[in-house]
Design a protein around this motif. Sequence first.
Motif, short mmCIF file in Angstrom:
data_model
loop_
_atom_site.label_atom_id
_atom_site.label_comp_id
_atom_site.label_asym_id
_atom_site.label_seq_id
_atom_site.Cartn_x
_atom_site.Cartn_y
_atom_site.Cartn_z
N ASP A 48 77.38 93.55 3.18
CA ASP A 48 78.00 94.40 2.47
C ASP A 48 78.25 96.03 1.79
O ASP A 48 79.13 95.67 1.66
CB ASP A 48 77.46 93.60 1.00
N LEU A 49 77.21 96.04 2.51
CA LEU A 49 76.96 97.60 2.30
C LEU A 49 78.51 98.25 3.58
O LEU A 49 79.17 99.33 2.61
CB LEU A 49 76.18 98.25 2.74
N ALA A 50 78.41 97.68 4.52
CA ALA A 50 79.85 98.39 5.22
C ALA A 50 81.36 98.24 4.80
O ALA A 50 81.92 98.91 4.92
CB ALA A 50 79.52 97.91 6.44
N ARG A 51 81.13 96.93 4.13
CA ARG A 51 82.25 96.14 3.56
C ARG A 51 82.33 97.69 2.76
O ARG A 51 83.73 97.75 2.57
CB ARG A 51 81.92 95.02 2.68
N LEU A 52 81.45 97.91 1.49
CA LEU A 52 81.97 98.55 -0.06
C LEU A 52 82.63 100.22 0.90
O LEU A 52 83.01 100.71 0.56
CB LEU A 52 80.54 98.63 -0.60
N LEU A 53 81.32 100.44 2.16
CA LEU A 53 81.75 101.55 2.45
C LEU A 53 83.54 101.96 3.04
O LEU A 53 83.44 103.06 2.98
CB LEU A 53 80.93 102.18 3.47
N GLU A 54 83.74 100.92 4.14
CA GLU A 54 85.39 100.95 4.34
C GLU A 54 86.50 101.19 2.86
O GLU A 54 87.03 101.86 2.85
CB GLU A 54 85.63 99.20 5.01
#
Length: 100
Positions: A48-54
């Motif tokens: 989830d964090l990786a998706r939000l950062l992207e």
Amino acid sequence: MQINPSSGFTGVSPTAPGAPSASGGSKSGARVDSPAGGEDSTFTPTADLARLLESVRQLPDVRPEAVSAATDLVTSGELFTTVAAADTAQAVLASQVRGD
């Protein structure tokens, strides 16, 4: 967020291990120093964090609609009124009370 130079906090720097690079990438599994001076730990972002950062990385640095709206306010003289000055002062004081 409030930045207080007298707080003595020195835990973040733009060149810290795992900090995002100029190209917008970051190191996965970056080393993070323990605030108590203990052992190092590894931070692994969740999906989830990786998706939000992207998603954030894909946002433009400059939003033309925001620049246009601000330009219109300046051009119209709306920002040079006593009401605008009072609103700005009130917002600054309120942010100090909240600790923004």
